[in-house]
Write an enzyme that holds these catalytic residues in place. Structure first.
Site, mmCIF file in Angstrom:
data_model
loop_
_atom_site.group_PDB
_atom_site.id
_atom_site.type_symbol
_atom_site.label_atom_id
_atom_site.label_comp_id
_atom_site.label_asym_id
_atom_site.label_seq_id
_atom_site.Cartn_x
_atom_site.Cartn_y
_atom_site.Cartn_z
ATOM 1 N N GLY A 39 -39.819 -1.144 -13.433
ATOM 2 C CA GLY A 39 -39.062 -0.203 -12.613
ATOM 3 C C GLY A 39 -38.427 0.934 -13.378
ATOM 4 O O GLY A 39 -37.996 1.920 -12.789
ATOM 5 N N HIS A 446 -24.213 23.151 16.545
ATOM 6 C CA HIS A 446 -22.777 23.039 16.280
ATOM 7 C C HIS A 446 -22.294 21.677 16.774
ATOM 8 O O HIS A 446 -22.730 21.207 17.814
ATOM 9 C CB HIS A 446 -22.032 24.150 17.021
ATOM 10 C CG HIS A 446 -20.537 24.029 16.931
ATOM 11 N ND1 HIS A 446 -19.834 24.431 15.829
ATOM 12 C CD2 HIS A 446 -19.629 23.529 17.819
ATOM 13 C CE1 HIS A 446 -18.547 24.216 16.029
ATOM 14 N NE2 HIS A 446 -18.403 23.660 17.228
#
Length: 464
Positions: A39, A446
């Site tokens: 990893g 918004h």
């Protein structure tokens, strides 16, 4: 096990793993050699564990500040062992996912655990973890061995139990007072994290400000943000020596303009940079060149001086980010498997400092634009002017954007809530070659953070 391979990958990092899969899916036999955990740094001691811990620290901060939102809550109790257990569970799952992807989900990939050393052209000897050795000769070799913590030449350092980020991530107890040496993004993230967990934190930086590659206003805002949380910053301080007394307290002595400072704490984190894991690969045997710091020298296609040998990720120097390593994989994958050449030197560099709030950066800052002689205008807008900021109470920071004479976006620095995500909006506009009036007049829902795109460009002016 197959005894002959088409591809050898040394290091299981964020370039090596996807490359192994791509090569295997293309029908090539791949052997991947990893000395430590599968990893690479991101999964094991970089992005994943630090961001998991930062999430716990942020949650503690939210509880601690709940009263400002009209919510009564007691002072949070940090169960540090539980915090670490959560982090460990995330890392364990990631490691298992990588192993499954490499060994079960794709045929044609052999994983060997051991240390690889070049013994000849495209020939590697692997000292396996069980004590055996194996020689592998292949047409293509990709080095993806990453970096490790750099240690400064500091008197007494070898005599005290200092921590690098790797050890700090496995610390069994919460430090009472954490000394951090180094004011880059790693030191900054850990300083806020452990302060929010309840530690006293002192951060020592040799430069005059934090984050040496940022504009002065960004640095000043970051410093103020950390100091408000109770983090002690000691800037312009040259560390001279470190010692530990009989009670276990660590003393860091540093020279400053005001004289010598003696800083005492229970733990010391050394976060003064990284060095490449290139010194034990036998690179001289095959003529691979490194720079004075040990980083492997490559061309724009990530090829080394040795035929058939490439270097990917942090090992070749430059920006050390997971997304850059992953793009290295794409560069070599496309060139070798698809015949599409792209330079690894001509690409954007987005990055985020995962403080709370975040700092997201893309493109040029003011200092870089001035050095390149680019005529620009700059717009700077306090985060508190955005409706979403006032409603959520996340008002710290500012947005800063640079545009050129033709109205194209040169770069942006977003210090504020969701700074990394907002920065990516500017990156998309830059990639699409949009000019700022298109963003300024765009209809945006918004109340969202993105509404700031309508407003920040109204602040454009020539630099002072």
């Amino acid at each position: 096990m197959p005894t002959s391979y088409d591809v050898l990958i040394i290091g299981s990092g964020q370039a090596g793993n996807p490359l192994a899969v791509a090569m295997a899916e293309a029908g090539r036999k791949v052997v991947l050699v990893e000395e430590n955990h599968l990893g690479g740094s991101c999964i094991n001691y970089g992005c994943s564990p630090t961001k998991a811990l930062l999430a716990s620290a942020e949650r503690a901060h939210q509880v601690r500040t709940a009263a400002t939102y009209g919510i009564g809550a007691p002072e949070p109790t940090v169960d540090f062992q539980a915090v670490m257990a959560r982090k460990n569970a995330i890392i364990k799952k990631s490691r298992e996912g990588v192993r499954s992807n490499l060994t079960q989900e794709h045929e044609g990939i052999t994983v060997l655990h051991g240390h690889a050393t070049f013994t000849g052209p495209r020939t590697v000897q692997v000292a396996l973890a069980g004590g055996e050795t194996r020689e592998i000769k292949v047409p293509l070799v990709f080095i993806n061995t990453g970096t490790r913590a750099a240690l400064p030449e500091l008197e007494g350092l070898t005599d005290v139990p200092y921590l690098t980020t790797t050890e700090l991530l496995d610390l069994p107890e919460l430090p009472e007072h954490l000394l951090i040496l180094g004011g880059g993004y790693i030191g900054i993230e850990f300083s806020q994290m452990f302060r929010r967990f309840g530690s006293r934190v002192t951060l020592v930086e040799s430069g005059p400000h934090l984050l040496e590659h940022e504009d002065a206003d960004v640095c000043a805002a970051m410093q103020e943000m950390l100091e408000v949380e109770g983090i002690e910053l000691v800037l312009g301080a040259e560390a001279r020596r470190v010692s530990r007394n009989a009670e276990g307290l660590i003393t860091l002595s540093a020279h400053t303009k005001a004289g010598e400072r003696r800083l005492r704490g229970t733990h010391l984190l050394v976060a003064t940079g990284r060095v490449p894991n290139s010194d034990k690969l036998g690179l001289a045997t095959i003529g691979v060149k490194t720079d004075e710091k040990g980083y492997i020298q490559v061309n724009s296609q990530l090829q080394t001086a040795a035929r058939g040998v490439y270097a990917l990720g942090d090992i070749h120097g430059g920006p050390q980010f997971t997304h850059i390593s992953y793009d290295d994989y794409r560069v070599v994958r496309d060139a070798i498997l698809h015949g599409k050449r792209r330079s690894a030197r001509q690409r954007p560099l987005p990055y985020t400092v995962f403080t709370d709030p975040q700092l997201g950066r893309i493109g040029l800052n003011e200092e870089q634009a001035r050095k390149q002689g680019i005529v620009y205008r700059v717009g700077k807008m306090p985060v508190r002017t955005i409706g979403r900021a006032r409603e959520t109470g996340n008002t710290t920071g500012f947005w800063k954007v640079l545009v050129d004479a033709q109205g194209r976006i040169l770069g942006a620095a977003i210090l504020g809530a969701e700074g990394g995500e907002i920065m990516t909006m500017f990156q998309l506009a830059m990639m699409g070659k949009l000019k700022y009036p298109q963003l300024q007049s765009m209809v945006i829902a918004h109340p969202t953070w993105a509404e700031g795109l309508n407003n920040v460009f109204t602040k454009l002016k020539k630099p002072e």
